[in-house]
Motif scaffolding. Sequence first.
Motif, PDB file in Angstrom:
ATOM      1  N   ARG A  92       0.831  -1.206   0.000  1.00 49.38           N
ATOM      2  CA  ARG A  92       0.000   0.000   0.000  1.00 49.38           C
ATOM      3  C   ARG A  92       0.871   1.264   0.000  1.00 49.38           C
ATOM      4  NH1 ARG A  92      -3.457   0.400   5.268  1.00 49.38           N
ATOM      5  NH2 ARG A  92      -4.335  -1.561   4.474  1.00 49.38           N
ATOM      6  N   ASN A  93       0.436   2.256  -0.743  1.00 49.71           N
ATOM      7  CA  ASN A  93       1.142   3.541  -0.880  1.00 49.71           C
ATOM      8  C   ASN A  93       2.479   3.424  -1.620  1.00 49.71           C
ATOM      9  OD1 ASN A  93      -0.845   5.088   0.601  1.00 49.71           O
ATOM     10  ND2 ASN A  93      -0.080   4.057   2.437  1.00 49.71           N
ATOM     11  N   HIS A  99      -3.390   4.251  -2.627  1.00 48.35           N
ATOM     12  CA  HIS A  99      -2.925   5.099  -1.540  1.00 48.35           C
ATOM     13  C   HIS A  99      -4.024   5.179  -0.483  1.00 48.35           C
ATOM     14  CE1 HIS A  99      -0.007   7.410  -4.432  1.00 48.35           C
ATOM     15  NE2 HIS A  99       0.219   6.113  -4.398  1.00 48.35           N
ATOM     16  N   VAL A 100      -3.685   4.754   0.730  1.00 48.91           N
ATOM     17  CA  VAL A 100      -4.647   4.759   1.835  1.00 48.91           C
ATOM     18  C   VAL A 100      -3.919   5.143   3.117  1.00 48.91           C
ATOM     19  CG1 VAL A 100      -6.186   3.018   0.829  1.00 48.91           C
ATOM     20  CG2 VAL A 100      -4.270   2.289   2.254  1.00 48.91           C
ATOM     21  N   ALA A 101      -4.674   5.654   4.084  1.00 52.06           N
ATOM     22  CA  ALA A 101      -4.093   6.015   5.371  1.00 52.06           C
ATOM     23  C   ALA A 101      -3.727   4.755   6.148  1.00 52.06           C
ATOM     24  CB  ALA A 101      -5.078   6.861   6.167  1.00 52.06           C
ATOM     25  N   GLY A 118       2.448   7.164  -2.174  1.00 53.20           N
ATOM     26  CA  GLY A 118       1.642   7.962  -1.254  1.00 53.20           C
ATOM     27  C   GLY A 118       2.549   8.567  -0.196  1.00 53.20           C
ATOM     28  N   ASP A 141       2.488  11.393   1.483  1.00 48.73           N
ATOM     29  CA  ASP A 141       1.819  11.916   2.675  1.00 48.73           C
ATOM     30  C   ASP A 141       1.506  10.785   3.649  1.00 48.73           C
ATOM     31  OD1 ASP A 141       1.878  14.484   1.665  1.00 48.73           O
ATOM     32  OD2 ASP A 141      -0.171  14.411   0.884  1.00 48.73           O
ATOM     33  N   GLU A 142       0.940   9.702   3.130  1.00 44.48           N
ATOM     34  CA  GLU A 142       0.557   8.579   3.985  1.00 44.48           C
ATOM     35  C   GLU A 142       1.768   7.915   4.628  1.00 44.48           C
ATOM     36  OE1 GLU A 142      -2.665   9.258   0.990  1.00 44.48           O
ATOM     37  OE2 GLU A 142      -0.474   9.120   0.909  1.00 44.48           O
ATOM     38  N   ASP A 202       3.123  10.364   7.308  1.00 43.95           N
ATOM     39  CA  ASP A 202       2.198  10.480   8.437  1.00 43.95           C
ATOM     40  C   ASP A 202       2.314   9.302   9.394  1.00 43.95           C
ATOM     41  OD1 ASP A 202       1.218  12.868   7.510  1.00 43.95           O
ATOM     42  OD2 ASP A 202      -0.624  12.040   6.662  1.00 43.95           O
ATOM     43  N   ASP A 203       2.675   8.128   8.876  1.00 41.96           N
ATOM     44  CA  ASP A 203       2.765   6.932   9.727  1.00 41.96           C
ATOM     45  C   ASP A 203       4.188   6.394   9.803  1.00 41.96           C
ATOM     46  OD1 ASP A 203       1.284   5.488  11.507  1.00 41.96           O
ATOM     47  OD2 ASP A 203       0.486   4.062  10.063  1.00 41.96           O
TER      48      ASP A 203
END
Length: 259
Positions: free
Chosen positions: A49-50, A56-58, A176, A178-179, A182-183
């Motif tokens: 993912r991402n 793209h997911v949180a 992604g 940003d994602e 962010d994590d």
Amino acid sequence: MPIELHYIDTGGDETPVVVVHGMLGSADNWRSHLKQWQRRHRVIAVDLRNHGRSPHVAGMGYEAMAEDLLALLNRLGVERAHLLGHSMGGKVVISLARLAPSRVASLIVADIAPLAYGHDHDSVFAALRRVEAGEPTNRREADALLAEHVEESAVRLFLATNLERDDEDILRLRIGLDEIQDDYETIMGEPAGKGVFDGPTLVLRGAHSPYVTDEMLPALREVLPRAEVETLEAGHWLHAEQPKAFQTAVNAFLERVES
């Protein structure tokens, strides 16, 4: 809720080798290895993912990423697989091995331990943000922008694999970012799951990498008690720096496991 990962599948009926890249990597980075391994095995390489061509997911938690991978195995009808993961991908496959050990024929972990690590990607993120803002139209411009924050040409070449041309002829990031940022704390943390994976395990580490030191081996073996540890004359990207030695080690391990 698992997401549908993009993947490359060489095809075949045998127990596959599933390849999982590290942070900011993709399945595409492993194509030269896939060409070699597919002579003997079915190989499936994924985009987490991402990353790559996956959504793209949180959230970059290891349980979620392991569930994404397990959902792909289910979708492909794969009951058991040899799992190979590098860096962040190594933590993903360790997580899956702890959460669903019956689905794992063997585990190959490349230059990572099941531990939390400190921060060391600030310059990389700054370089990617510079490219994002600079909107380069060719690879030379992109490299110049990356070089403002990253000195090593090999690292810049690796980061540039995340660029693709859009309809306006501008090279854009396909990750992604940003994602991921962010994590980032979660990515640098420990794998998901509890207890041990006591199946066949190979840990490949780089002699010039700080990611799997001798001091870390006792903690590593608490999670992976059957781990065979092999050291290659390389840094963290050992599969790119020593591709033949990497392939030889993986092939020999798989032969032992499958014999």
